[in-house]
Each structure stands twice: as C-alpha cells, then as structure tokens.
Write a protein that holds these residues in place. Structure first.
Motif, short mmCIF file in Angstrom:
data_model
loop_
_atom_site.label_atom_id
_atom_site.label_comp_id
_atom_site.label_asym_id
_atom_site.label_seq_id
_atom_site.Cartn_x
_atom_site.Cartn_y
_atom_site.Cartn_z
N UNK A 76 0.84 -1.21 0.00
CA UNK A 76 0.00 0.00 0.00
C UNK A 76 0.87 1.26 0.00
N UNK A 77 1.96 1.23 0.76
CA UNK A 77 2.89 2.37 0.76
C UNK A 77 3.49 2.58 -0.63
N UNK A 78 3.86 1.50 -1.29
CA UNK A 78 4.39 1.60 -2.65
C UNK A 78 3.34 2.17 -3.59
N UNK A 79 2.10 1.74 -3.44
CA UNK A 79 1.01 2.26 -4.28
C UNK A 79 0.80 3.75 -4.04
N UNK A 80 0.87 4.17 -2.79
CA UNK A 80 0.72 5.59 -2.47
C UNK A 80 1.84 6.42 -3.08
N UNK A 81 3.06 5.95 -2.96
CA UNK A 81 4.20 6.69 -3.51
C UNK A 81 4.08 6.82 -5.02
N UNK A 82 3.68 5.75 -5.68
CA UNK A 82 3.54 5.78 -7.14
C UNK A 82 2.39 6.68 -7.56
N UNK A 83 1.27 6.59 -6.86
CA UNK A 83 0.12 7.45 -7.18
C UNK A 83 0.47 8.92 -7.00
N UNK A 84 1.22 9.23 -5.95
CA UNK A 84 1.64 10.61 -5.73
C UNK A 84 2.57 11.06 -6.85
N UNK A 85 3.54 10.23 -7.20
CA UNK A 85 4.49 10.58 -8.26
C UNK A 85 3.76 10.83 -9.58
N UNK A 86 2.74 9.99 -9.87
CA UNK A 86 2.02 10.10 -11.13
C UNK A 86 0.81 11.04 -11.06
N UNK A 87 0.60 11.69 -9.92
CA UNK A 87 -0.53 12.62 -9.75
C UNK A 87 -1.88 11.95 -10.03
N UNK A 88 -2.06 10.73 -9.56
CA UNK A 88 -3.32 10.01 -9.77
C UNK A 88 -4.20 10.14 -8.54
N UNK A 89 -5.17 11.04 -8.61
CA UNK A 89 -6.07 11.27 -7.47
C UNK A 89 -6.88 10.03 -7.13
N UNK A 90 -7.37 9.31 -8.13
CA UNK A 90 -8.17 8.11 -7.86
C UNK A 90 -7.36 7.10 -7.05
N UNK A 91 -6.17 6.77 -7.51
CA UNK A 91 -5.36 5.77 -6.81
C UNK A 91 -4.86 6.28 -5.47
N UNK A 92 -4.53 7.54 -5.39
CA UNK A 92 -4.12 8.13 -4.11
C UNK A 92 -5.26 8.03 -3.10
N UNK A 93 -6.46 8.31 -3.55
CA UNK A 93 -7.64 8.22 -2.68
C UNK A 93 -7.91 6.78 -2.28
N UNK A 94 -7.89 5.88 -3.26
CA UNK A 94 -8.18 4.47 -2.99
C UNK A 94 -7.16 3.88 -2.03
N UNK A 95 -5.87 4.12 -2.27
CA UNK A 95 -4.84 3.51 -1.44
C UNK A 95 -4.69 4.19 -0.09
N UNK A 96 -5.08 5.45 0.03
CA UNK A 96 -5.14 6.08 1.35
C UNK A 96 -6.23 5.40 2.18
N UNK A 97 -7.37 5.15 1.55
CA UNK A 97 -8.47 4.48 2.23
C UNK A 97 -8.10 3.04 2.59
N UNK A 98 -7.62 2.28 1.60
CA UNK A 98 -7.24 0.88 1.83
C UNK A 98 -6.09 0.79 2.82
N UNK A 99 -5.11 1.68 2.66
CA UNK A 99 -3.97 1.69 3.58
C UNK A 99 -4.41 1.90 5.01
N UNK A 100 -5.35 2.79 5.22
CA UNK A 100 -5.84 3.09 6.57
C UNK A 100 -6.75 1.98 7.11
N UNK A 101 -7.75 1.61 6.32
CA UNK A 101 -8.80 0.70 6.80
C UNK A 101 -8.42 -0.78 6.73
N UNK A 102 -7.67 -1.17 5.72
CA UNK A 102 -7.36 -2.58 5.53
C UNK A 102 -5.94 -2.91 6.00
N UNK A 103 -4.96 -2.15 5.53
CA UNK A 103 -3.56 -2.43 5.88
C UNK A 103 -3.18 -1.84 7.23
N UNK A 104 -4.07 -1.03 7.81
CA UNK A 104 -3.88 -0.46 9.16
C UNK A 104 -2.65 0.44 9.27
N UNK A 105 -2.36 1.17 8.19
CA UNK A 105 -1.28 2.16 8.24
C UNK A 105 -1.78 3.38 9.01
#
Length: 182
Positions: free
Chosen positions: A65-94
């Motif tokens: 999830x951290x890797x997904x967040x870093x890549x989404x930020x680098x690529x300016x992808x709001x959808x993936x940044x939003x999705x992985x922030x949510x999944x990272x928090x709720x599922x991966x417990x970051x």
C-alpha cells in the motif's frame, strides 16, 4: 467527466458480467476502476492476476500500500491516491503519518523506507537505477526477491494510475489531492 463510461454489473452482458463477478469475488466489491476497465475483460483479468500474484509475494500488504501511495503521488493520480489512502488506513492499518510519509516515498521503518526509495528511483529513472541506489537498498536488507517485486508493484501501480488518469475514473473514495495540485 469520465472519458470512459462505467459498466454497472447489473447492466453487463457476457463476458463483462463474468469478469465483474470475478472482481466482486476477489475484492468483495466492484470499484469504479474495475467497472471502467470492464470495457476490456482482458485488462481486468490482467490487473487481477498481477495484483493477486503480488499479494502472495514477499512484500507485505502494508508496504504494498505504501508503494502504491508513492507511485500514485508521483504520477498525480487522485483516484489511486484516494483508494490507497483508504485501503492503507482501513485494511492495511497504516497510521496517518505512514500514509503521509509514503506519499513522499518514505517510511519510519528503515526497511520499508529502503523499498520506497528504490521504487521511487526506478520510477524516476524509468528503470535505469544508479548502482548506489541498489547498494543502499541491499545495505538496508532488501533482498533480490523484494527488488523484483518492487518492479512488479511499480508496474501494477503505473497500470492503474495511467488508466485512471486517462479514464478520469469517478472516485468513490474520500478524495485525496496529489500534493502537486493541493
């Protein structure tokens, strides 16, 4: 407005209905990205297959999830940044600090930080990485298997980032704006 329409499971005909059922079985829900990707069942199956294969690899879910967040930020992808922030928090417990740090390709955990730095170097170099970056990663305990999977995760995340940017996928997650646009 989205450049590609969503295909709702209730409106889908074969083979799209079948692939959306596979997504629901794998994820428990059908995100808008999959509904939009469903114009190509082959793409959906490729995304599911690579994601599923990496989920049983050596890199644990929170770091993926951290890797997904870093890549989404680098690529300016709001959808993936939003999705992985949510999944990272709720599922991966970051925790929120780790989510924020991941957006900067960093982590409080030295091993995760090394994986994030390596992924960032690979993305920025488009696969060309200085020997020093690999030496630094290996000095932090990063294995060859992890290096290989960093590339796999990067490919998976670039696929979804580029797709969602192009499609302008409707975001069903709490919105997170890329830092370059904040």
């Amino acid at each position: 407005m989205s450049t590609l329409s969503k295909i709702e499971p209730t409106d889908a005909t074969e083979p799209v209905a079948e692939v959306l059922a596979e997504v629901k079985k794998a994820l428990g829900a059908v995100p808008n990205m999959a509904k939009t990707m469903a114009h190509s069942p082959a793409l959906v199956r490729g995304w599911l297959a690579l994601s599923g294969a990496l989920s049983v690899g050596v890199i644990p879910a929170p770091v993926r999830e951290q890797l997904a967040l870093a890549t989404a930020e680098y690529n300016d992808c709001e959808y993936c940044l939003s999705a992985h922030s949510f999944i990272g928090s709720k599922v991966a417990k970051l925790d929120p600090d780790e989510i924020e740090r991941a957006r900067h390709a960093d982590s409080a955990d030295p091993h995760a930080a090394a994986l994030l730095a390596l992924s960032d170097a690979i993305a920025r170099g488009r696969g060309i990485v200085e020997d020093a970056a690999l030496e630094t990663a290996r000095a932090a305990g990063v294995t060859d298997a992890e290096i290989a999977e960093v590339v796999g995760n990067l490919a998976l995340n670039i696929l979804t980032n580029y797709f969602n940017i192009l499609a302008d996928t409707d975001n069903e997650f709490p919105p997170v704006t890329p830092l370059a646009h904040a």
